[in-house]
Design an enzyme around this catalytic site. Structure first.
Site, short mmCIF file in Angstrom:
data_model
loop_
_atom_site.label_atom_id
_atom_site.label_comp_id
_atom_site.label_asym_id
_atom_site.label_seq_id
_atom_site.Cartn_x
_atom_site.Cartn_y
_atom_site.Cartn_z
N ASN A 250 0.06 0.61 5.88
CA ASN A 250 0.81 -0.23 4.95
C ASN A 250 1.52 -1.30 5.76
O ASN A 250 2.28 -0.98 6.66
CB ASN A 250 1.83 0.62 4.18
CG ASN A 250 2.73 -0.20 3.26
OD1 ASN A 250 3.84 0.22 2.96
ND2 ASN A 250 2.30 -1.36 2.82
N GLY A 251 1.26 -2.56 5.44
CA GLY A 251 1.89 -3.66 6.17
C GLY A 251 0.84 -4.65 6.61
O GLY A 251 -0.35 -4.47 6.37
N CYS B 269 0.87 -1.17 0.00
CA CYS B 269 0.00 0.00 0.00
C CYS B 269 0.91 1.22 0.00
O CYS B 269 2.08 1.13 0.35
CB CYS B 269 -0.86 0.07 1.26
SG CYS B 269 -2.02 -1.31 1.43
N GLY C 140 -0.32 0.24 -4.90
CA GLY C 140 -1.65 -0.32 -4.68
C GLY C 140 -2.62 0.25 -5.68
O GLY C 140 -2.71 1.47 -5.84
N CYS D 181 11.29 -14.15 2.72
CA CYS D 181 10.67 -14.92 1.64
C CYS D 181 11.73 -15.60 0.77
O CYS D 181 11.41 -16.45 -0.05
CB CYS D 181 9.77 -14.02 0.79
SG CYS D 181 10.60 -12.54 0.25
N CYS E 2 5.14 -14.10 2.45
CA CYS E 2 5.38 -12.88 3.22
C CYS E 2 4.21 -12.68 4.19
O CYS E 2 3.06 -12.78 3.79
CB CYS E 2 5.45 -11.67 2.27
SG CYS E 2 5.61 -10.11 3.17
N ASP F 292 13.01 -9.04 -12.35
CA ASP F 292 13.39 -8.84 -10.94
C ASP F 292 13.15 -10.08 -10.10
O ASP F 292 13.82 -10.29 -9.10
CB ASP F 292 12.63 -7.65 -10.37
CG ASP F 292 11.14 -7.85 -10.48
OD1 ASP F 292 10.55 -8.40 -9.56
OD2 ASP F 292 10.57 -7.48 -11.53
N TYR G 117 11.94 -4.91 -6.30
CA TYR G 117 10.68 -4.91 -7.05
C TYR G 117 9.76 -3.75 -6.75
O TYR G 117 9.30 -3.06 -7.65
CB TYR G 117 9.92 -6.22 -6.79
CG TYR G 117 8.52 -6.18 -7.37
CD1 TYR G 117 8.31 -6.30 -8.74
CD2 TYR G 117 7.41 -5.95 -6.55
CE1 TYR G 117 7.03 -6.21 -9.28
CE2 TYR G 117 6.13 -5.85 -7.10
CZ TYR G 117 5.94 -5.98 -8.45
OH TYR G 117 4.70 -5.88 -8.99
S1 SF4 Z 1 9.06 -11.69 3.72
FE1 SF4 Z 1 9.94 -10.93 1.79
S2 SF4 Z 1 8.39 -9.58 0.91
FE2 SF4 Z 1 7.86 -9.90 3.08
S3 SF4 Z 1 8.81 -8.19 4.19
FE3 SF4 Z 1 10.27 -9.87 4.24
S4 SF4 Z 1 11.57 -9.54 2.41
FE4 SF4 Z 1 9.72 -8.30 2.17
#
Ligand code: SF4
Length: 455
Positions: free
Chosen positions: A103-104, A2, A29, A433, A379, A343, A240
């Site tokens: 955001n989050g 977001c 977003g 991730c 994530c 990416d 990204y």
């Molecule tokens: S899990 Fe990956 S996408 Fe999610 S905050 Fe951590 S680095 Fe970023």
């Protein structure tokens, strides 16, 4: 993903400033957009599904008057893509009304939601944060500090209440938040590019665990929580998500992506005639790859920029449909050995279709180079990557992925290479991730629609 924006600027058109701020954050977003204003302490919000220019027009903007404003562009990670979940949301609590943009993703949203003990209007985790602040009878600053200390996970937040603008970041600092000045008026935005667009000068980043409050007496900073020992700015922002002209922790994202491409060329060169980016997020890394190898750069894939980014579309069916509308190869790829730089690969469906499209256009060889390591785990902090069983690399070797996408060769940038390109130390970034090493506990149930029957 977001975008959030906030401004306190008595005497200026704060809604219009927010509109343009959101325009610069549209890439974060595309499902919904909204602006809330505060005029002499009275809050008004306008939000709807759609892109920023679809939600607002001259008439609606001129109806939003005030000294303070916040704005939000939304891509849903918890809660459906529905009007009630568009932000900024308004929550009328026992002590105050709060307008809030988030955001989050919280990892303890279930526990917090249960502790609030009343029905909430939305099914996103963001209203939980607004309710904690709105129900707290202490002054706004104390209520916000108390709320921040109960949040686990990712929360970059902007809000309005009691005639004040507030903004904060969680103690890990998963999502960015920049502070700027328009004259002496404070402006906050997810990315520094939004400050540039509204003519604000960049002052600094909001620190992890920091709360800022802007009122008649100026801007106050309160370190609500000690920054977590392990910082966790999302590394996905670098390769990204963030706009290339944004600076994250003092590092311009474009330059970091060019370095990723240069490093990728050193780690995994290819014998080829052309280097093509998958536009737009693969472009800087492709420039770096071409520079480092001396292979000519070509815009061999033309993108229709008016079709939404496929990664952002939430439905698999739409994603499959989207790719054909989005890219078209140039005739110059015919008979050429091409390196295609992107990416990331998450599900693999986009990459597979692009490889097939290039072979159909007559490419002799298609070498795929990815400027990040394999994405192998979900994530929990605000990017809807997919579940692990949908990720093509989660249980597969690089050779398995190459075969599945139909490329002549495939190579990913190493984690060390990616890290080096960001010029940030490993303990400053979340890379979960890519590594499965999460900086917080992770929720047992992180399904996006789990709150669809509000408690
Ligand atoms: S899990 Fe990956 S996408 Fe999610 S905050 Fe951590 S680095 Fe970023």
């Amino acid at each position: 993903m977001c975008g959030v924006f906030g401004v306190r600027a008595p005497g200026r058109d704060v809604a219009r400033l927010s509109y343009f701020g959101l325009y610069a954050l549209q890439h974060r977003g595309q499902e919904s957009a909204g602006i809330a204003v505060s005029e002499d302490g009275r809050l008004t919000a306008l939000r709807d599904l759609g892109l920023v220019p679809q939600v607002f027009d001259e008439r609606s903007l001129s109806g939003l008057r005030g000294e303070l404003a916040i704005g939000h562009t939304r891509y849903s990670t918890t809660g459906a893509n529905a009007w009630e979940n568009a932000q900024p949301l308004l929550h009328h609590g026992r002590s105050r009304t709060v307008a809030l943009g988030h955001n989050g993703n919280l990892v303890n949203a279930d526990d917090l939601r249960a502790s609030i003990g009343k029905p909430l209007a939305s099914t996103s985790d963001s209203e939980v944060i607004a309710a904690l602040i709105a129900d707290d009878e202490r002054p706004l600053e104390d209520a916000a500090v108390a709320a921040i200390s109960r949040l686990e996970g990712a929360a970059t937040v902007v809000g309005l209440a009691d005639g004040k603008l507030f903004a904060f970041r969680d103690a890990h600092g998963f999502r960015p938040l920049a502070l700027g000045r328009l004259g002496s008026d404070p402006v906050v935005a997810s990315e520094s590019c939004a400050l540039d667009l509204v003519g604000a000068s960049f002052e600094r980043e909001i620190r992890p665990g920091e709360l800022v409050v802007a009122d008649d007496e100026g801007l106050h900073s309160i370190q609500a929580l000690e920054p977590a020992e392990r910082g966790a700015l999302c590394i996905f922002e670098f390769f990204y998500l963030a706009r290339p002209d944004t600076r994250l922790s003092g590092v311009e994202v474009h330059g970091a992506r060019v370095r990723m491409g240069e490093r990728l060329a050193a780690e995994a060169p290819a014998e080829a005639d052309l280097v093509l980016p998958i536009p737009d997020s693969g472009t800087p890394a492709a420039i770096g790859f071409a520079r480092a190898t001396g292979i000519p750069f070509s815009e061999g894939l033309i993108k229709n920029r008016y079709v939404g980014r496929t990664f952002i579309q939430p439905e698999q069916g739409m994603r499959e449909q989207g790719i054909r509308m989005k890219f078209n190869p140039l005739a110059e790829v015919e008979g050429q050995r091409v390196v295609v730089v992107d990416d990331s690969i998450v599900r693999g469906s986009t990459t597979r279709q692009i490889v097939a499209m290039l072979f159909e256009a007559g490419a002799a060889e298609v070498h795929v180079r990815i400027s990040s390591p394999p994405v192998v785990s979900p994530c929990f902090y605000g990017i809807d990557l997919a579940s692990e069983d949908e990720m093509i690399a989660a249980q597969a070797t690089v050779e398995d992925v190459r075969a599945a996408i139909g490329a002549t060769s495939l190579a990913y940038l190493s984690l060390e290479g990616l890290q080096a390109a960001t010029r940030r130390p490993a303990d400053a970034l979340c890379r979960a991730c890519l590594t499965r090493d999460y900086p917080t506990r992770v929720p047992a149930d992180s399904a996006k629609l789990r709150f669809e029957s509000p408690v």
